[in-house]
Design a protein around this motif. Structure first.
Motif, PDB file in Angstrom:
ATOM      1  N   UNK A 145     -15.971  21.124 -52.411  1.00 40.62           N
ATOM      2  CA  UNK A 145     -16.048  22.350 -51.617  1.00 40.62           C
ATOM      3  C   UNK A 145     -17.379  23.058 -51.880  1.00 40.62           C
ATOM      4  N   UNK A 146     -17.778  23.122 -53.147  1.00 43.20           N
ATOM      5  CA  UNK A 146     -19.037  23.749 -53.513  1.00 43.20           C
ATOM      6  C   UNK A 146     -20.221  23.007 -52.884  1.00 43.20           C
ATOM      7  N   UNK A 147     -20.188  21.680 -52.947  1.00 40.08           N
ATOM      8  CA  UNK A 147     -21.261  20.871 -52.353  1.00 40.08           C
ATOM      9  C   UNK A 147     -21.371  21.100 -50.849  1.00 40.08           C
ATOM     10  N   UNK A 148     -20.244  21.292 -50.203  1.00 41.76           N
ATOM     11  CA  UNK A 148     -20.240  21.515 -48.754  1.00 41.76           C
ATOM     12  C   UNK A 148     -20.517  22.963 -48.380  1.00 41.76           C
TER      13      UNK A 148
ATOM     14  N   UNK B 154     -15.204  27.288 -48.778  1.00 42.18           N
ATOM     15  CA  UNK B 154     -14.153  27.666 -49.725  1.00 42.18           C
ATOM     16  C   UNK B 154     -13.202  26.493 -49.946  1.00 42.18           C
ATOM     17  N   UNK B 155     -12.444  26.571 -51.021  1.00 41.59           N
ATOM     18  CA  UNK B 155     -11.423  25.547 -51.264  1.00 41.59           C
ATOM     19  C   UNK B 155     -10.434  25.507 -50.103  1.00 41.59           C
ATOM     20  N   UNK B 156     -10.049  26.679 -49.621  1.00 41.43           N
ATOM     21  CA  UNK B 156      -9.114  26.720 -48.496  1.00 41.43           C
ATOM     22  C   UNK B 156      -9.676  25.958 -47.303  1.00 41.43           C
ATOM     23  N   UNK B 157     -10.937  26.236 -46.968  1.00 35.68           N
ATOM     24  CA  UNK B 157     -11.550  25.579 -45.807  1.00 35.68           C
ATOM     25  C   UNK B 157     -11.687  24.080 -46.044  1.00 35.68           C
ATOM     26  N   UNK B 158     -12.063  23.706 -47.262  1.00 38.38           N
ATOM     27  CA  UNK B 158     -12.222  22.288 -47.590  1.00 38.38           C
ATOM     28  C   UNK B 158     -10.906  21.532 -47.399  1.00 38.38           C
ATOM     29  N   UNK B 159      -9.818  22.064 -47.915  1.00 39.56           N
ATOM     30  CA  UNK B 159      -8.504  21.419 -47.773  1.00 39.56           C
ATOM     31  C   UNK B 159      -8.090  21.388 -46.304  1.00 39.56           C
TER      32      UNK B 159
ATOM     33  N   UNK C 264      -1.791  19.646 -58.501  1.00 44.40           N
ATOM     34  CA  UNK C 264      -2.560  18.426 -58.696  1.00 44.40           C
ATOM     35  C   UNK C 264      -3.035  18.390 -60.138  1.00 44.40           C
ATOM     36  N   UNK C 265      -3.413  17.203 -60.600  1.00 44.67           N
ATOM     37  CA  UNK C 265      -3.923  17.138 -61.971  1.00 44.67           C
ATOM     38  C   UNK C 265      -5.294  17.806 -62.032  1.00 44.67           C
ATOM     39  N   UNK C 266      -5.730  18.126 -63.232  1.00 46.27           N
ATOM     40  CA  UNK C 266      -6.975  18.875 -63.409  1.00 46.27           C
ATOM     41  C   UNK C 266      -8.190  18.140 -62.845  1.00 46.27           C
ATOM     42  N   UNK C 267      -8.225  16.825 -62.990  1.00 43.58           N
ATOM     43  CA  UNK C 267      -9.355  16.054 -62.468  1.00 43.58           C
ATOM     44  C   UNK C 267      -9.443  16.170 -60.945  1.00 43.58           C
ATOM     45  N   UNK C 268      -8.302  16.135 -60.273  1.00 43.61           N
ATOM     46  CA  UNK C 268      -8.288  16.280 -58.815  1.00 43.61           C
ATOM     47  C   UNK C 268      -8.729  17.677 -58.413  1.00 43.61           C
ATOM     48  N   UNK C 269      -8.245  18.686 -59.129  1.00 41.50           N
ATOM     49  CA  UNK C 269      -8.641  20.062 -58.838  1.00 41.50           C
ATOM     50  C   UNK C 269     -10.149  20.246 -59.030  1.00 41.50           C
ATOM     51  N   UNK C 270     -10.678  19.686 -60.124  1.00 37.74           N
ATOM     52  CA  UNK C 270     -12.127  19.778 -60.371  1.00 37.74           C
ATOM     53  C   UNK C 270     -12.918  19.090 -59.268  1.00 37.74           C
ATOM     54  N   UNK C 271     -12.457  17.914 -58.843  1.00 44.93           N
ATOM     55  CA  UNK C 271     -13.141  17.180 -57.782  1.00 44.93           C
ATOM     56  C   UNK C 271     -13.120  17.977 -56.483  1.00 44.93           C
ATOM     57  N   UNK C 272     -12.000  18.587 -56.156  1.00 47.02           N
ATOM     58  CA  UNK C 272     -11.891  19.384 -54.932  1.00 47.02           C
ATOM     59  C   UNK C 272     -12.813  20.590 -54.995  1.00 47.02           C
ATOM     60  N   UNK C 273     -12.848  21.260 -56.132  1.00 41.60           N
ATOM     61  CA  UNK C 273     -13.747  22.414 -56.287  1.00 41.60           C
ATOM     62  C   UNK C 273     -15.201  21.988 -56.110  1.00 41.60           C
ATOM     63  N   UNK C 274     -15.579  20.872 -56.731  1.00 45.92           N
ATOM     64  CA  UNK C 274     -16.947  20.371 -56.657  1.00 45.92           C
ATOM     65  C   UNK C 274     -17.328  20.004 -55.218  1.00 45.92           C
TER      66      UNK C 274
END
Length: 89
Positions: free
Chosen positions: A22-25, A28-33, A10-20
């Motif tokens: 997951x962190x807010x919730x 982990x990134x794995x669990x979020x996806x 994914x592009x960097x903006x999408x990766x950053x949004x996913x990380x953010x």
């Protein structure tokens, strides 16, 4: 349940949004996806069920006539009609 590794790009903006997100919730990134995919699959299933219910409601009378069924649907007994759609007796 065994886990399978997926590699996605994914592009960097999408990766950053996913990380953010997951962190807010607090997951982990794995669990979020995983949650996103499960939610999406559930919504698709619900959409199918709703579409099927709408279809049956629209064509309830046609099925009743074709298969000689009485009633059906939430409204109680279906009105009797002839094959050409005219009211029956």
């Amino acid at each position: 349940m065994a886990k399978t590794q997926l590699n996605v790009r994914v592009d960097e903006a999408t990766a950053d949004a996913a990380r953010e997100r997951a962190l807010q919730r607090g997951v982990s990134m794995n669990r979020y996806i995983e949650e996103l995919v499960l939610k999406d699959a559930g919504e698709v299933g619900q959409t199918f069920v709703e579409a099927a219910a709408d279809f049956m409601k629209q064509y309830e009378r046609v099925f009743a006539e074709e298969f000689g069924l009485e009633g059906g649907g939430a409204g109680g007994r279906a009105a009797s009609t002839t094959r050409d759609g005219q009211p029956g007796t």
